[in-house]
Write a protein that holds these residues in place. Structure first.
Motif, PDB file in Angstrom:
ATOM      1  N   ARG A   1       5.661 -16.693  -6.148  1.00 55.06           N
ATOM      2  CA  ARG A   1       5.871 -17.726  -7.187  1.00 55.06           C
ATOM      3  C   ARG A   1       7.209 -18.429  -6.988  1.00 55.06           C
TER       4      ARG A   1
ATOM      5  N   GLY B   1       0.396  -4.141 -15.503  1.00 49.42           N
ATOM      6  CA  GLY B   1       1.084  -4.242 -14.214  1.00 49.42           C
ATOM      7  C   GLY B   1       1.826  -5.562 -14.170  1.00 49.42           C
ATOM      8  N   ALA B   2       2.609  -5.802 -15.221  1.00 49.74           N
ATOM      9  CA  ALA B   2       3.241  -7.130 -15.410  1.00 49.74           C
ATOM     10  C   ALA B   2       4.354  -7.394 -14.403  1.00 49.74           C
ATOM     11  N   GLY B   3       4.927  -6.317 -13.811  1.00 54.75           N
ATOM     12  CA  GLY B   3       6.020  -6.511 -12.864  1.00 54.75           C
ATOM     13  C   GLY B   3       7.148  -7.303 -13.508  1.00 54.75           C
TER      14      GLY B   3
ATOM     15  N   ASP C   1       3.986  -1.769 -17.611  1.00 52.29           N
ATOM     16  CA  ASP C   1       4.236  -1.405 -16.210  1.00 52.29           C
ATOM     17  C   ASP C   1       4.977  -0.064 -16.228  1.00 52.29           C
ATOM     18  N   PHE C   2       5.276   0.474 -15.067  1.00 54.72           N
ATOM     19  CA  PHE C   2       6.009   1.738 -14.978  1.00 54.72           C
ATOM     20  C   PHE C   2       7.353   1.606 -15.728  1.00 54.72           C
TER      21      PHE C   2
ATOM     22  N   VAL D   1      10.128  -0.267 -13.939  1.00 53.22           N
ATOM     23  CA  VAL D   1       9.908  -1.719 -13.832  1.00 53.22           C
ATOM     24  C   VAL D   1      10.202  -2.377 -15.177  1.00 53.22           C
TER      25      VAL D   1
ATOM     26  N   ASP E   1       6.829 -10.597 -13.919  1.00 54.48           N
ATOM     27  CA  ASP E   1       6.208 -11.893 -14.203  1.00 54.48           C
ATOM     28  C   ASP E   1       6.605 -12.339 -15.610  1.00 54.48           C
TER      29      ASP E   1
ATOM     30  N   SER F   1       5.625  -3.728  -4.986  1.00 52.36           N
ATOM     31  CA  SER F   1       4.687  -4.836  -4.759  1.00 52.36           C
ATOM     32  C   SER F   1       4.942  -5.988  -5.726  1.00 52.36           C
ATOM     33  N   LEU F   2       5.632  -5.710  -6.819  1.00 56.76           N
ATOM     34  CA  LEU F   2       5.920  -6.791  -7.777  1.00 56.76           C
ATOM     35  C   LEU F   2       6.756  -7.883  -7.128  1.00 56.76           C
TER      36      LEU F   2
ATOM     37  N   THR G   1       4.511 -10.718  -5.369  1.00 55.98           N
ATOM     38  CA  THR G   1       4.000 -11.781  -6.246  1.00 55.98           C
ATOM     39  C   THR G   1       5.146 -12.620  -6.813  1.00 55.98           C
ATOM     40  N   LEU G   2       6.259 -11.949  -7.123  1.00 53.10           N
ATOM     41  CA  LEU G   2       7.418 -12.684  -7.644  1.00 53.10           C
ATOM     42  C   LEU G   2       7.945 -13.658  -6.581  1.00 53.10           C
TER      43      LEU G   2
ATOM     44  N   PHE H   1      -3.983  -0.692  -6.952  1.00 49.53           N
ATOM     45  CA  PHE H   1      -3.147   0.494  -7.114  1.00 49.53           C
ATOM     46  C   PHE H   1      -3.771   1.553  -8.006  1.00 49.53           C
ATOM     47  N   LEU H   2      -4.957   1.279  -8.549  1.00 54.92           N
ATOM     48  CA  LEU H   2      -5.637   2.260  -9.400  1.00 54.92           C
ATOM     49  C   LEU H   2      -6.880   2.750  -8.679  1.00 54.92           C
TER      50      LEU H   2
ATOM     51  N   ASP I   1       2.879   4.975 -17.008  1.00 61.66           N
ATOM     52  CA  ASP I   1       1.984   5.009 -15.860  1.00 61.66           C
ATOM     53  C   ASP I   1       0.575   4.873 -16.417  1.00 61.66           C
TER      54      ASP I   1
HETATM   55  C1  LIG Z   1       1.358  -6.729  -7.126  1.00 65.52           C
HETATM   56  S1  LIG Z   1       2.364  -6.257  -8.472  1.00 65.52           S
HETATM   57  C2  LIG Z   1       2.003  -7.556  -9.609  1.00 65.52           C
HETATM   58  C3  LIG Z   1       3.072  -7.720 -10.643  1.00 65.52           C
HETATM   59  C4  LIG Z   1       2.828  -8.878 -11.613  1.00 65.52           C
HETATM   60  N1  LIG Z   1       1.546  -8.810 -12.243  1.00 65.52           N
HETATM   61  C5  LIG Z   1       2.973 -10.193 -10.928  1.00 65.52           C
HETATM   62  O1  LIG Z   1       1.999 -10.933 -10.819  1.00 65.52           O
HETATM   63  O2  LIG Z   1       4.081 -10.488 -10.486  1.00 65.52           O
HETATM   64  C6  LIG Z   1       1.504  -4.858  -9.161  1.00 65.52           C
HETATM   65  C7  LIG Z   1       2.199  -4.254 -10.367  1.00 65.52           C
HETATM   66  O3  LIG Z   1       1.386  -3.197 -10.878  1.00 65.52           O
HETATM   67  C8  LIG Z   1       2.245  -2.157 -11.293  1.00 65.52           C
HETATM   68  N2  LIG Z   1       1.496  -0.899 -11.287  1.00 65.52           N
HETATM   69  C9  LIG Z   1       0.813  -0.360 -10.237  1.00 65.52           C
HETATM   70  N3  LIG Z   1       0.291   0.814 -10.598  1.00 65.52           N
HETATM   71  C10 LIG Z   1       0.620   1.019 -11.901  1.00 65.52           C
HETATM   72  C11 LIG Z   1       0.405   2.078 -12.824  1.00 65.52           C
HETATM   73  N4  LIG Z   1      -0.279   3.167 -12.480  1.00 65.52           N
HETATM   74  N5  LIG Z   1       0.928   1.976 -14.078  1.00 65.52           N
HETATM   75  C12 LIG Z   1       1.646   0.880 -14.438  1.00 65.52           C
HETATM   76  N6  LIG Z   1       1.895  -0.153 -13.595  1.00 65.52           N
HETATM   77  C13 LIG Z   1       1.393  -0.085 -12.348  1.00 65.52           C
HETATM   78  C14 LIG Z   1       3.372  -2.155 -10.262  1.00 65.52           C
HETATM   79  O4  LIG Z   1       4.526  -1.478 -10.731  1.00 65.52           O
HETATM   80  C15 LIG Z   1       3.572  -3.652 -10.065  1.00 65.52           C
HETATM   81  O5  LIG Z   1       4.528  -4.164 -10.956  1.00 65.52           O
END
Ligand SMILES: C[S@@+](CC[C@H](N)C(=O)[O-])C[C@H]1O[C@@H](n2cnc3c(N)ncnc32)[C@H](O)[C@@H]1O
Length: 292
Positions: free
Chosen positions: A22, A96-98, A118-119, A122, A100, A14-15, A18-19, A169-170, A142
């Motif tokens: 932008r 959840g920085a992806g 983030d994971f 990632v 970004d 999903s990252l 959003t990437l 996602f949580l 995680d």
């Molecule tokens: C929609 S993306 C947004 C990424 C970033 N914030 C951006 O704006 O581009 C959601 C992010 O949440 C991270 N994520 C989801 N569940 C997570 C978890 N349990 N632990 C760590 N990261 C998580 C995903 O890997 C993903 O990078």
């Protein structure tokens, strides 16, 4: 053909939504956010943004496709920028920085310690494609199951915590437990994230707006009332609800969507249905409930 990124789970992938949002924004003649680094990153990884129907359809004006993603990122940037200007010794957490590059976008002062969480997969990718200044601390965990990472984060400085796109996602339990640990860790601070109404979560799952993403990854029920997190027992107090439907950038939308946003923006509950909201909360240490 070899891809330049590893196999990712649906939540991780999903990252790229959003990437890509932008990146596509930065290609507009008058971008809302103007983040050219995101465009460079997605091109470098040779990721095809057309997998996301919401971004690839020819039925929508390019401005409509990127408006929410770009403007919510811009509002979250502003919250962090203002906080670190007031509190130069602050700690920033981007959950959840992806991929970004908010830290670079806001021109973060060097005294601020910045944690992109983030994971592990990632974070490894981040380290390949984004510059890592000395005050950047990538954390690969995680967030649902790894709790020890916070031990390494200073607990005697104010914190601003942002989460752009993470909440769906949580599970609700994981989200509340995480927020409780965070609000107990820091003496005080702010938390800001983009909210998801139950309708928005339903749309992610059933309208498959994110194309190839496994809709089962969206597990949070969402909430409609911005005061609801005050009832989670983690010490949050709502400071501000920023409705993207009322953003000044609405003026740059095409006429029909501009009108829809302007009309919806007059009534708070309706504005939450038409476009996302950015929610900003304040917390003092010690008010949080839940487990450590
Ligand atoms: C929609 S993306 C947004 C990424 C970033 N914030 C951006 O704006 O581009 C959601 C992010 O949440 C991270 N994520 C989801 N569940 C997570 C978890 N349990 N632990 C760590 N990261 C998580 C995903 O890997 C993903 O990078």
């Amino acid at each position: 053909m070899t891809t330049k990124y590893p196999n990712l789970t649906a939540a991780q992938e999903s990252l790229f939504l959003t990437l890509a949002g932008r990146a596509l924004d930065s290609r507009l003649p008058r971008p809302f956010l103007g983040d050219v680094t995101s465009d460079r990153t997605i091109s470098e990884l040779e990721y095809d943004p057309s997998v996301f129907r919401i971004l690839s359809t020819d039925l929508r004006d390019p401005r409509n496709k990127v408006f929410e993603l770009a403007v919510r990122a811009k509002r979250l940037d502003e919250i962090v920028r203002r906080f670190v200007a007031r509190q130069p010794e602050a700690v920033v957490l981007d959950l959840g920085a992806g991929l970004d590059n908010r830290m670079h976008r806001i021109g973060t002062p060097s005294d601020v310690d910045w944690y992109d969480v983030d994971f592990p997969e990632v974070v490894a990718l981040r380290q390949q494609v984004l510059p890592q200044p000395a005050n950047a601390h990538p954390v690969g965990v995680d967030l649902r199951t790894d709790h020890r990472w916070l031990d390494e984060v200073p607990s005697d400085r104010p914190a601003v915590i942002v989460a752009d796109g993470l909440v769906p996602f949580l599970s609700q339990t994981d989200l509340v437990m995480l927020l409780g640990r965070l609000t107990r860790h820091f003496p005080c601070g702010e938390l800001a994230f983009n909210g998801y109404t139950p309708l928005a979560v339903w749309a992610i799952k059933h309208l498959r707006i994110a194309g190839s993403l496994d809709v089962e990854a969206a597990v949070n029920p969402g909430f409609f009332n911005p005061y609801e997190p005050e009832r989670w027992g983690v010490g949050l107090r709502l400071v501000e609800e920023i409705a993207i439907a009322r953003a000044p950038e609405v003026a740059d939308l095409p006429p029909v969507t501009r009108l829809v946003h302007r009309v919806a923006g007059r009534i708070s509950p309706v504005s939450r249905l038409v476009a996302t909201v950015v929610l900003r909360y304040r917390f003092p240490r010690g008010n949080g409930g839940g487990e450590r």
